[in-house]
Design a protein around this motif. Structure first.
Motif, PDB file in Angstrom:
ATOM      1  N   GLU A 100      25.782  -0.214 105.665  1.00  0.00           N
ATOM      2  CA  GLU A 100      25.308  -0.065 106.894  1.00  0.00           C
ATOM      3  C   GLU A 100      26.466  -0.660 107.948  1.00  0.00           C
TER       4      GLU A 100
ATOM      5  N   LEU B   9      28.074   1.711 111.180  1.00  0.00           N
ATOM      6  CA  LEU B   9      28.446   1.202 112.458  1.00  0.00           C
ATOM      7  C   LEU B   9      29.689   1.608 112.959  1.00  0.00           C
TER       8      LEU B   9
ATOM      9  N   SER C 174      20.457  -7.408 105.161  1.00  0.00           N
ATOM     10  CA  SER C 174      20.168  -6.553 106.390  1.00  0.00           C
ATOM     11  C   SER C 174      18.615  -7.060 106.730  1.00  0.00           C
TER      12      SER C 174
ATOM     13  N   ASN D   2      15.402  -5.740 108.958  1.00  0.00           N
ATOM     14  CA  ASN D   2      15.109  -4.635 109.415  1.00  0.00           C
ATOM     15  C   ASN D   2      13.597  -4.742 110.292  1.00  0.00           C
TER      16      ASN D   2
ATOM     17  N   PHE E  42      22.743  -8.345 108.594  1.00  0.00           N
ATOM     18  CA  PHE E  42      22.911  -7.585 109.693  1.00  0.00           C
ATOM     19  C   PHE E  42      21.612  -7.211 110.363  1.00  0.00           C
TER      20      PHE E  42
ATOM     21  N   LYS F 161      19.127  -5.423 112.789  1.00  0.00           N
ATOM     22  CA  LYS F 161      19.596  -4.389 113.599  1.00  0.00           C
ATOM     23  C   LYS F 161      17.869  -4.018 113.999  1.00  0.00           C
TER      24      LYS F 161
ATOM     25  N   GLY G  22      21.685  -5.642 118.047  1.00  0.00           N
ATOM     26  CA  GLY G  22      22.457  -5.613 116.701  1.00  0.00           C
ATOM     27  C   GLY G  22      23.592  -6.769 116.554  1.00  0.00           C
TER      28      GLY G  22
ATOM     29  N   TYR H 293      23.646  -5.027 122.533  1.00  0.00           N
ATOM     30  CA  TYR H 293      22.154  -5.766 123.290  1.00  0.00           C
ATOM     31  C   TYR H 293      22.050  -5.157 124.282  1.00  0.00           C
TER      32      TYR H 293
ATOM     33  N   ALA I 140      20.628   1.504 120.109  1.00  0.00           N
ATOM     34  CA  ALA I 140      19.428   1.260 118.858  1.00  0.00           C
ATOM     35  C   ALA I 140      19.285   2.631 118.581  1.00  0.00           C
TER      36      ALA I 140
ATOM     37  N   ILE J  35      22.013   3.937 116.307  1.00  0.00           N
ATOM     38  CA  ILE J  35      22.267   3.174 115.136  1.00  0.00           C
ATOM     39  C   ILE J  35      20.922   3.574 113.876  1.00  0.00           C
ATOM     40  N   ARG J  36      19.772   3.724 114.613  1.00  0.00           N
ATOM     41  CA  ARG J  36      18.729   3.981 113.434  1.00  0.00           C
ATOM     42  C   ARG J  36      19.053   5.352 112.994  1.00  0.00           C
TER      43      ARG J  36
ATOM     44  N   LEU K 154      22.026   4.926 110.182  1.00  0.00           N
ATOM     45  CA  LEU K 154      21.833   3.628 109.471  1.00  0.00           C
ATOM     46  C   LEU K 154      22.118   3.973 107.949  1.00  0.00           C
TER      47      LEU K 154
END
Length: 485
Positions: free
Chosen positions: A104, A108, A142, A144, A192, A194, A211, A266, A272, A275-276, A279
């Motif tokens: 993951e 990134l 991670s 989630n 991590f 996220k 994240g 952030y 977001a 990343i989703r 990922l």
């Protein structure tokens, strides 16, 4: 640079706040609920010192090849071989061991430019953390899924702590509150953290769009563990659950400070969303590879049962075994093809072919319940009714040895051991837990299908039908306009 098992165990003595069965745990490594799986992770560290094929060397020293970003097809094959070696040594399938979550971070890196365009302050943190995972060799997991709360309500009308949120900024970093469910967090070094699965299109969600890296022993981090299967029976009767239960926890973040150097983004819903969507482009590979090992366990248990009971030559039994083999080989084919047709990623890594890999994940997860039922049918009802080992050793043992001895080759103890293993693999509470875990560990099934939809190239089939049906040449251009609209 690669830690020993002892160094890993010492690292867990950081004052972390862990709760099991309603009580505070003062030594994670020795608590009965956590000791077996912690020992498995420690063994994984020691195995790297015994097995050169699990390592690689560079100017900074010797490191685990499982932690290194993949650059070639050979790198992926070495990772595959390395996971095979580790799991065979451990004697069971363990999902959360670090190599399946570090990918993951590579995702990134692929989005570094996108994230930098949103907020350029943190792009360098990504590269540094990827390198530190290699050089410092932490147990990296991670975090989630959030509790989420009442999802019939808009996000801004729920208790804000139901999803991780940034509550304030300081000179030292951001402060977060909320909670995440996470496997292996109580005995990991870092996670991590996220955003959870979601559309991330509403700016009201921005406080939750964060994240970052969280140290699992940091002040304010609390691990509230579920009941462990390791304490619900001996390894004699529960040879899988008693040794390989990877304990999940509700990890509460009670005003936890995240240093600026550990922040990736952030208060940015677009980050977001990005990343989703990307990922699992790497981490899906070791995740599906674990399901291949699980398929081998089902085939092995079913085939041993057929040989013990003399049913191996029956056509019906062979057909059901072949169904399990097709499931297994389907998973292997997708993994192999995803390497063979791999592509270079934006960060310069070698990325498994996304359409093939995600399709393999759908196959492995969606057909797992069917495969388990086939294996249960092949092994039969004795997995449900066989007494525990104490009965075989007790006063009634003479009768059990009589009725469980099959022939001069298969005695009662071998029969009992196989049935105990098959029960734990297919019908126990632990087996049900693992089945549910496989369906949701990376994302729910609808998200798996969405990943396939996003990664598949529809242009080929569209052009095929355009030509075969005699559609005008202009329809391809019109279709693109329609999609854009």
């Amino acid at each position: 640079m690669i830690r020993t098992g002892t160094e890993y165990l010492e690292g867990l003595k950081d004052g972390r706040e862990v709760y099991v069965d309603g009580e505070r745990v003062h030594d994670v490594a020795s608590h009965p609920a956590l000791k077996p799986i912690v020992a498995a992770k420690a063994r994984m560290y020691d195995l790297h010192h015994e097995t050169p094929s699990l390592t690689f060397a560079d100017a900074d020293g010797t490191h685990s090849l499982l932690q290194a970003p993949p650059l070639t097809k050979e790198d992926w094959q070495k990772k595959w071989d390395g996971v095979d070696l580790v799991l065979r040594d451990l004697g069971g399938t363990v999902t959360r061991m670090g190599d399946e979550t570090v990918g993951e971070m590579w995702s990134l890196a692929d989005g570094r430019d996108v994230l930098a365009s949103i907020d350029p302050r943190f792009a360098g943190n990504i590269d540094r953390h990827i390198r530190e995972v290699v050089t410092k060799d932490p147990f990296h997991v991670s975090a989630n899924t959030d509790p989420k709360g009442d999802r019939s309500r808009p996000v801004d009308q729920r208790d804000p702590d139901m999803m991780i949120r940034v509550v304030r900024e300081t000179d030292a970093g951001i402060v977060i509150r909320g909670a995440k469910f996470e496997t292996a967090a109580p005995y990991a070094d870092q996670a991590f953290l996220k955003p959870t699965v979601g559309a991330w299109t509403d700016e009201k969600e921005s406080q939750h769009a964060v994240g970052c890296i969280v140290k699992m022993g940091a002040p304010g981090v609390k691990h509230i563990c579920r009941a462990s299967f390791a304490t619900q029976g001996s390894a004699t009767d529960h040879p899988i659950g008693a040794r390989f239960d990877e304990v999940e926890a509700l990890v509460v973040f009670d005003d936890v400070l995240i240093p600026w150097e550990d922040v990736f983004f952030y208060r940015h819903t677009r980050a977001a969303q990005f990343i989703r969507g990307t990922l699992h482009r790497y981490s899906a590979f070791p995740y599906v590879l674990r399901l291949l090992h699980n398929a081998d366990a089902m085939i092995g248990a079913a085939m041993w049962n057929a040989r013990q009971t003399g049913l191996e030559k029956l056509q019906g039994v062979q057909e059901q075994l072949a169904e399990l083999v097709c499931y297994r080989e389907g998973i292997r084919a997708h993994l192999t093809a995803s390497i063979a047709l791999a592509e270079t990623s934006p960060a310069g890594f070698l990325m498994p072919n996304q359409s093939i890999l995600y399709a393999g994940r759908v196959l492995a997860c969606s057909q797992l319940p069917v495969a388990m039922h086939t294996a249960r049918e092949l092994i039969g009802g004795q997995v449900c009714v066989t007494p525990d080992a104490a009965q075989f050793a007790g006063e009634a043992g003479e009768w059990l040895r009589k009725f469980y001895t099959l022939n001069e080759c298969w005695d009662a103890e071998d029969r009992r051991r196989l049935l105990a293993y098959a029960r734990d693999l297919l019908t126990s509470g632990y087996a049900g837990h693992r089945l549910a875990f496989a369906q949701f560990a990376q994302a729910p099934h609808f998200s798996h299908l969405a990943a396939v939809y996003r990664s598949f190239d529809f242009e080929g089939p569209l052009d095929l039908v355009r030509r075969a049906a005699g559609l005008s040449d202009q329809v391809m251009g019109k279709d693109k306009i329609g999609k854009a609209a």
